[in-house]
Write a protein that holds these residues in place. Structure first.
Motif, PDB file in Angstrom:
ATOM      1  N   ARG A   1       0.870  -1.173   0.000  1.00 15.65           N
ATOM      2  CA  ARG A   1       0.000   0.000   0.000  1.00 15.65           C
ATOM      3  C   ARG A   1       0.904   1.219   0.000  1.00 15.65           C
ATOM      4  O   ARG A   1       1.874   1.264   0.770  1.00 15.65           O
ATOM      5  CB  ARG A   1      -0.896   0.000   1.237  1.00 15.65           C
ATOM      6  CG  ARG A   1      -1.852  -1.189   1.287  1.00 15.65           C
ATOM      7  CD  ARG A   1      -2.426  -1.473   2.676  1.00 15.65           C
ATOM      8  NE  ARG A   1      -1.461  -1.686   3.745  1.00 15.65           N
ATOM      9  CZ  ARG A   1      -0.758  -2.809   3.936  1.00 15.65           C
ATOM     10  NH1 ARG A   1      -0.881  -3.821   3.121  1.00 15.65           N
ATOM     11  NH2 ARG A   1       0.095  -2.920   4.943  1.00 15.65           N
ATOM     12  N   CYS A   2       0.599   2.178  -0.858  1.00 15.63           N
ATOM     13  CA  CYS A   2       1.493   3.328  -1.007  1.00 15.63           C
ATOM     14  C   CYS A   2       0.745   4.649  -0.924  1.00 15.63           C
ATOM     15  O   CYS A   2      -0.422   4.744  -1.333  1.00 15.63           O
ATOM     16  CB  CYS A   2       2.219   3.263  -2.344  1.00 15.63           C
ATOM     17  SG  CYS A   2       3.238   1.800  -2.556  1.00 15.63           S
ATOM     18  N   GLN A   3       1.443   5.640  -0.413  1.00 14.11           N
ATOM     19  CA  GLN A   3       0.983   7.028  -0.411  1.00 14.11           C
ATOM     20  C   GLN A   3       2.118   7.875  -0.970  1.00 14.11           C
ATOM     21  O   GLN A   3       3.267   7.747  -0.526  1.00 14.11           O
ATOM     22  CB  GLN A   3       0.647   7.500   0.997  1.00 14.11           C
ATOM     23  CG  GLN A   3      -0.518   6.782   1.618  1.00 14.11           C
ATOM     24  CD  GLN A   3      -0.780   7.298   3.025  1.00 14.11           C
ATOM     25  OE1 GLN A   3       0.147   7.551   3.798  1.00 14.11           O
ATOM     26  NE2 GLN A   3      -2.040   7.468   3.348  1.00 14.11           N
ATOM     27  N   ALA A   4       1.786   8.717  -1.928  1.00 22.41           N
ATOM     28  CA  ALA A   4       2.803   9.580  -2.535  1.00 22.41           C
ATOM     29  C   ALA A   4       2.323  11.027  -2.514  1.00 22.41           C
ATOM     30  O   ALA A   4       1.124  11.293  -2.639  1.00 22.41           O
ATOM     31  CB  ALA A   4       3.075   9.149  -3.973  1.00 22.41           C
ATOM     32  N   THR A   5       3.256  11.925  -2.362  1.00 24.94           N
ATOM     33  CA  THR A   5       2.967  13.353  -2.440  1.00 24.94           C
ATOM     34  C   THR A   5       3.990  13.977  -3.386  1.00 24.94           C
ATOM     35  O   THR A   5       5.198  13.783  -3.218  1.00 24.94           O
ATOM     36  CB  THR A   5       3.079  14.034  -1.060  1.00 24.94           C
ATOM     37  OG1 THR A   5       2.172  13.393  -0.163  1.00 24.94           O
ATOM     38  CG2 THR A   5       2.734  15.510  -1.159  1.00 24.94           C
ATOM     39  N   TYR A   6       3.475  14.682  -4.387  1.00 23.19           N
ATOM     40  CA  TYR A   6       4.325  15.397  -5.334  1.00 23.19           C
ATOM     41  C   TYR A   6       4.110  16.890  -5.115  1.00 23.19           C
ATOM     42  O   TYR A   6       2.979  17.351  -4.988  1.00 23.19           O
ATOM     43  CB  TYR A   6       3.933  15.079  -6.778  1.00 23.19           C
ATOM     44  CG  TYR A   6       4.115  13.639  -7.198  1.00 23.19           C
ATOM     45  CD1 TYR A   6       5.348  13.182  -7.648  1.00 23.19           C
ATOM     46  CD2 TYR A   6       3.045  12.756  -7.178  1.00 23.19           C
ATOM     47  CE1 TYR A   6       5.507  11.873  -8.057  1.00 23.19           C
ATOM     48  CE2 TYR A   6       3.200  11.445  -7.585  1.00 23.19           C
ATOM     49  CZ  TYR A   6       4.431  11.012  -8.026  1.00 23.19           C
ATOM     50  OH  TYR A   6       4.590   9.721  -8.438  1.00 23.19           O
ATOM     51  N   ARG A   7       5.212  17.651  -5.073  1.00 19.76           N
ATOM     52  CA  ARG A   7       5.142  19.110  -4.954  1.00 19.76           C
ATOM     53  C   ARG A   7       6.074  19.739  -5.973  1.00 19.76           C
ATOM     54  O   ARG A   7       7.215  19.286  -6.137  1.00 19.76           O
ATOM     55  CB  ARG A   7       5.587  19.557  -3.563  1.00 19.76           C
ATOM     56  CG  ARG A   7       4.663  19.231  -2.447  1.00 19.76           C
ATOM     57  CD  ARG A   7       5.083  19.852  -1.102  1.00 19.76           C
ATOM     58  NE  ARG A   7       6.484  20.151  -0.919  1.00 19.76           N
ATOM     59  CZ  ARG A   7       7.382  19.342  -0.361  1.00 19.76           C
ATOM     60  NH1 ARG A   7       7.039  18.164   0.069  1.00 19.76           N
ATOM     61  NH2 ARG A   7       8.635  19.723  -0.217  1.00 19.76           N
ATOM     62  N   LEU A   8       5.575  20.776  -6.630  1.00 13.84           N
ATOM     63  CA  LEU A   8       6.450  21.559  -7.502  1.00 13.84           C
ATOM     64  C   LEU A   8       7.175  22.556  -6.623  1.00 13.84           C
ATOM     65  O   LEU A   8       6.579  23.170  -5.750  1.00 13.84           O
ATOM     66  CB  LEU A   8       5.648  22.265  -8.588  1.00 13.84           C
ATOM     67  CG  LEU A   8       4.969  21.353  -9.597  1.00 13.84           C
ATOM     68  CD1 LEU A   8       4.195  22.164 -10.623  1.00 13.84           C
ATOM     69  CD2 LEU A   8       5.978  20.451 -10.287  1.00 13.84           C
ATOM     70  N   ASP A   9       8.453  22.707  -6.852  1.00 14.26           N
ATOM     71  CA  ASP A   9       9.291  23.549  -6.006  1.00 14.26           C
ATOM     72  C   ASP A   9       9.664  24.817  -6.765  1.00 14.26           C
ATOM     73  O   ASP A   9      10.777  24.932  -7.279  1.00 14.26           O
ATOM     74  CB  ASP A   9      10.529  22.763  -5.593  1.00 14.26           C
ATOM     75  CG  ASP A   9      11.137  23.252  -4.299  1.00 14.26           C
ATOM     76  OD1 ASP A   9      10.461  23.994  -3.565  1.00 14.26           O
ATOM     77  OD2 ASP A   9      12.291  22.878  -4.019  1.00 14.26           O
ATOM     78  N   GLY A  10       8.729  25.731  -6.899  1.00 14.32           N
ATOM     79  CA  GLY A  10       9.009  26.998  -7.560  1.00 14.32           C
ATOM     80  C   GLY A  10       8.624  27.041  -9.025  1.00 14.32           C
ATOM     81  O   GLY A  10       8.185  28.061  -9.523  1.00 14.32           O
ATOM     82  N   SER A  11       8.793  25.944  -9.756  1.00 16.03           N
ATOM     83  CA  SER A  11       8.418  25.927 -11.169  1.00 16.03           C
ATOM     84  C   SER A  11       7.954  24.519 -11.529  1.00 16.03           C
ATOM     85  O   SER A  11       8.150  23.577 -10.763  1.00 16.03           O
ATOM     86  CB  SER A  11       9.600  26.329 -12.058  1.00 16.03           C
ATOM     87  OG  SER A  11      10.534  25.271 -12.134  1.00 16.03           O
ATOM     88  N   SER A  12       7.376  24.386 -12.705  1.00 15.18           N
ATOM     89  CA  SER A  12       6.873  23.075 -13.116  1.00 15.18           C
ATOM     90  C   SER A  12       7.988  22.164 -13.627  1.00 15.18           C
ATOM     91  O   SER A  12       7.728  21.077 -14.116  1.00 15.18           O
ATOM     92  CB  SER A  12       5.777  23.239 -14.172  1.00 15.18           C
ATOM     93  OG  SER A  12       6.317  23.851 -15.319  1.00 15.18           O
ATOM     94  N   THR A  13       9.232  22.591 -13.490  1.00 11.36           N
ATOM     95  CA  THR A  13      10.361  21.744 -13.887  1.00 11.36           C
ATOM     96  C   THR A  13      11.196  21.306 -12.681  1.00 11.36           C
ATOM     97  O   THR A  13      12.276  20.750 -12.848  1.00 11.36           O
ATOM     98  CB  THR A  13      11.260  22.482 -14.900  1.00 11.36           C
ATOM     99  OG1 THR A  13      11.751  23.682 -14.297  1.00 11.36           O
ATOM    100  CG2 THR A  13      10.502  22.813 -16.174  1.00 11.36           C
TER     101      THR A  13
END
Length: 175
Positions: free
Chosen positions: A66-78
């Motif tokens: 079972r997995c939980q993931a969090t993605y965050r952009l750090d200032g820009s979409s790159t």
């Protein structure tokens, strides 16, 4: 008089068709519609994702994870930050990474906190697919990720390591 009204209606219909055609042509020629957005491959990722999958251990055992993931952009979409936690009945891993994108290439670093190991990430990203190689002093893995809307599939292969094959299907929860 009746004939004149019919002809006027045909003229209005012809004018209407020309206006619609002109609008359609201008929309198709619009740079914002004619070219894909320059947002990068990470633009669709931010948010919380959860899901399940399987992990194949070097012992030959396979377990559900079972997995939980969090993605965050750090200032820009790159510039992407990732945190993912996966658990099974007998296995747990927590991964953090910071990845940047430039000209179809990705690079960055990763850290697996439960084992205190880390290394580098290199690869490519095109459209909805990311292909990467994660390397550390004692670990090398090949990652393939495909994101379509609110669904994401992840495959990690690391022959010869404690976890030789991982497949995960994630669904976006919130942005």
């Amino acid at each position: 008089m009746h004939l004149l009204i019919l002809r006027s209606t045909q003229c209005y219909y012809h004018d209407f068709r020309q206006i619609v055609f002109a609008i359609m042509l201008s929309l198709l020629a619009s740079p914002s519609l004619a070219q894909p957005p320059a947002e990068g491959p990470f633009a669709a990722l931010p948010g919380s994702w959860t899901g399940t999958g399987t992990i194949a251990l070097s012992s030959g055992a396979k377990e559900r994870i079972r997995c939980q993931a969090t993605y965050r952009l750090d200032g820009s979409s790159t510039d992407l930050r990732l945190e993912i936690r996966c658990t099974s009945d007998s296995y747990k891993f927590e991964l953090q990474s910071h990845i940047t994108y430039s000209d179809r290439a990705i690079s960055g670093s990763w850290n697996e906190t439960t084992r205190g190991v880390g290394g580098t990430v290199t690869g490519s990203a095109t459209g909805t697919q990311i292909r990467a190689r994660a390397e550390g002093q004692t670990f090398t893995a090949i990652l393939a990720m495909n994101t379509r809307g609110s669904r994401q599939s992840v495959s990690i292969q690391s022959p010869g390591s404690e976890m030789s094959d991982i497949t995960i299907d994630l669904t976006r929860g919130s942005k």
